[in-house]
Design a protein around this motif. Structure first.
Motif, PDB file in Angstrom:
ATOM      1  N   ARG A  75      77.922  31.426  61.281  1.00 43.77           N
ATOM      2  CA  ARG A  75      77.463  29.919  61.279  1.00 43.77           C
ATOM      3  C   ARG A  75      78.472  28.917  60.599  1.00 43.77           C
ATOM      4  NH1 ARG A  75      72.806  27.197  62.664  1.00 43.77           N
ATOM      5  NH2 ARG A  75      71.546  28.992  63.045  1.00 43.77           N
ATOM      6  N   ALA A  76      78.890  29.145  59.393  1.00 44.20           N
ATOM      7  CA  ALA A  76      79.987  28.412  58.767  1.00 44.20           C
ATOM      8  C   ALA A  76      81.419  28.271  59.629  1.00 44.20           C
ATOM      9  CB  ALA A  76      80.106  28.821  57.457  1.00 44.20           C
ATOM     10  N   ALA A  77      81.730  29.370  60.084  1.00 38.75           N
ATOM     11  CA  ALA A  77      82.948  29.328  60.830  1.00 38.75           C
ATOM     12  C   ALA A  77      82.764  28.594  62.001  1.00 38.75           C
ATOM     13  CB  ALA A  77      83.427  30.769  61.191  1.00 38.75           C
ATOM     14  N   ALA A  78      81.629  28.605  62.600  1.00 39.51           N
ATOM     15  CA  ALA A  78      81.379  27.959  63.953  1.00 39.51           C
ATOM     16  C   ALA A  78      81.335  26.357  63.649  1.00 39.51           C
ATOM     17  CB  ALA A  78      80.085  28.281  64.657  1.00 39.51           C
ATOM     18  N   GLU A  79      80.771  26.037  62.545  1.00 37.26           N
ATOM     19  CA  GLU A  79      80.763  24.369  62.332  1.00 37.26           C
ATOM     20  C   GLU A  79      82.162  23.896  61.955  1.00 37.26           C
ATOM     21  OE1 GLU A  79      77.484  24.453  59.364  1.00 37.26           O
ATOM     22  OE2 GLU A  79      76.055  24.697  60.765  1.00 37.26           O
ATOM     23  N   ARG A  80      83.082  24.703  61.343  1.00 34.98           N
ATOM     24  CA  ARG A  80      84.320  24.442  61.146  1.00 34.98           C
ATOM     25  C   ARG A  80      84.939  24.190  62.414  1.00 34.98           C
ATOM     26  NH1 ARG A  80      86.890  28.817  57.587  1.00 34.98           N
ATOM     27  NH2 ARG A  80      88.845  27.853  58.479  1.00 34.98           N
ATOM     28  N   ILE A  81      84.908  25.018  63.538  1.00 37.33           N
ATOM     29  CA  ILE A  81      85.713  25.242  64.681  1.00 37.33           C
ATOM     30  C   ILE A  81      85.129  23.826  65.517  1.00 37.33           C
ATOM     31  CG2 ILE A  81      86.029  26.231  67.093  1.00 37.33           C
ATOM     32  CD1 ILE A  81      85.525  28.946  65.097  1.00 37.33           C
ATOM     33  N   ALA A  82      83.911  23.655  65.398  1.00 39.68           N
ATOM     34  CA  ALA A  82      83.466  22.340  66.172  1.00 39.68           C
ATOM     35  C   ALA A  82      83.815  21.254  65.722  1.00 39.68           C
ATOM     36  CB  ALA A  82      81.861  22.562  66.143  1.00 39.68           C
ATOM     37  N   ALA A  83      83.701  21.095  64.217  1.00 43.34           N
ATOM     38  CA  ALA A  83      84.226  19.939  63.668  1.00 43.34           C
ATOM     39  C   ALA A  83      85.723  19.632  64.072  1.00 43.34           C
ATOM     40  CB  ALA A  83      83.827  20.025  62.104  1.00 43.34           C
ATOM     41  N   ALA A  84      86.310  20.664  63.967  1.00 43.40           N
ATOM     42  CA  ALA A  84      87.740  20.538  64.163  1.00 43.40           C
ATOM     43  C   ALA A  84      88.045  19.983  65.497  1.00 43.40           C
ATOM     44  CB  ALA A  84      88.727  21.611  63.858  1.00 43.40           C
ATOM     45  N   SER A  85      87.422  20.469  66.550  1.00 46.40           N
ATOM     46  CA  SER A  85      87.299  20.247  68.022  1.00 46.40           C
ATOM     47  C   SER A  85      86.731  19.119  68.223  1.00 46.40           C
ATOM     48  CB  SER A  85      86.770  21.451  68.698  1.00 46.40           C
ATOM     49  OG  SER A  85      87.365  22.708  68.233  1.00 46.40           O
ATOM     50  N   GLY A  86      85.850  18.751  67.719  1.00 43.52           N
ATOM     51  CA  GLY A  86      85.174  17.324  68.092  1.00 43.52           C
ATOM     52  C   GLY A  86      84.044  17.789  69.205  1.00 43.52           C
ATOM     53  N   ILE A  87      83.572  18.955  69.512  1.00 50.19           N
ATOM     54  CA  ILE A  87      82.813  19.315  70.689  1.00 50.19           C
ATOM     55  C   ILE A  87      81.563  19.699  69.973  1.00 50.19           C
ATOM     56  CG2 ILE A  87      82.549  21.095  72.350  1.00 50.19           C
ATOM     57  CD1 ILE A  87      85.688  21.264  72.350  1.00 50.19           C
ATOM     58  N   PRO A  88      80.332  19.188  70.752  1.00 45.93           N
ATOM     59  CA  PRO A  88      79.147  19.751  70.291  1.00 45.93           C
ATOM     60  C   PRO A  88      78.971  21.132  70.071  1.00 45.93           C
ATOM     61  CG  PRO A  88      78.869  18.242  71.790  1.00 45.93           C
ATOM     62  CD  PRO A  88      80.212  18.611  71.868  1.00 45.93           C
TER      63      PRO A  88
END
Length: 138
Positions: A75-88
């Protein structure tokens, strides 16, 4: 709507993508986890090529359907990836997806060695397809 599925592991991340209609999930690629987490060029190229509307990450729940330490890490890794990508970001239960991916690849005649790396993207396509199907049935 294009969805990008991510099977986040400690070493590799399997990537799957849906078609533009959001009907069919297809295995795409496996990248080193560090490249995806660092938002490296290889991952940015996938984002540019497919222009996903949503990231769907598999969440490794326990057989009882609860989140354990591994799910927290994912979950933490996914949230980092989503934040960096700007994708929901959305999550999908990925229980047993790797086991099913191995079964599929074995049925195609692949050895354990030949499967290495492919399992992650096939697993991503399996849980992404389940997520797409669940959205259609609502």
């Amino acid at each position: 709507m294009v969805a990008l599925g991510l099977d986040i592991g400690e070493v590799r991340i399997g990537i799957a993508v849906s078609d533009a209609s959001g009907s069919v999930a297809m295995p795409l690629k496996v990248l080193p986890a560090q490249e995806v987490l660092a938002h490296a060029r290889s991952f940015r190229m996938i984002l540019e090529d497919h222009e996903p509307d949503v990231l769907v990450c598999g969440l490794p729940e326990t057989l009882a359907g609860e989140e354990g330490p591994q799910a927290e890490r994912v979950r933490a890794a996914a949230e980092r990836i989503a934040a960096a990508s700007g994708i929901p970001l959305e999550f999908c239960d990925e229980r047993l997806s790797s086991r099913e991916a191995k079964r599929i690849l074995r049925a195609q005649g692949l050895t354990e060695r030949a499967m290495r790396g492919k399992v992650d993207m096939v697993a991503a396509s399996l849980f992404l397809q389940a997520w797409l199907d669940a959205r259609r049935s609502v």
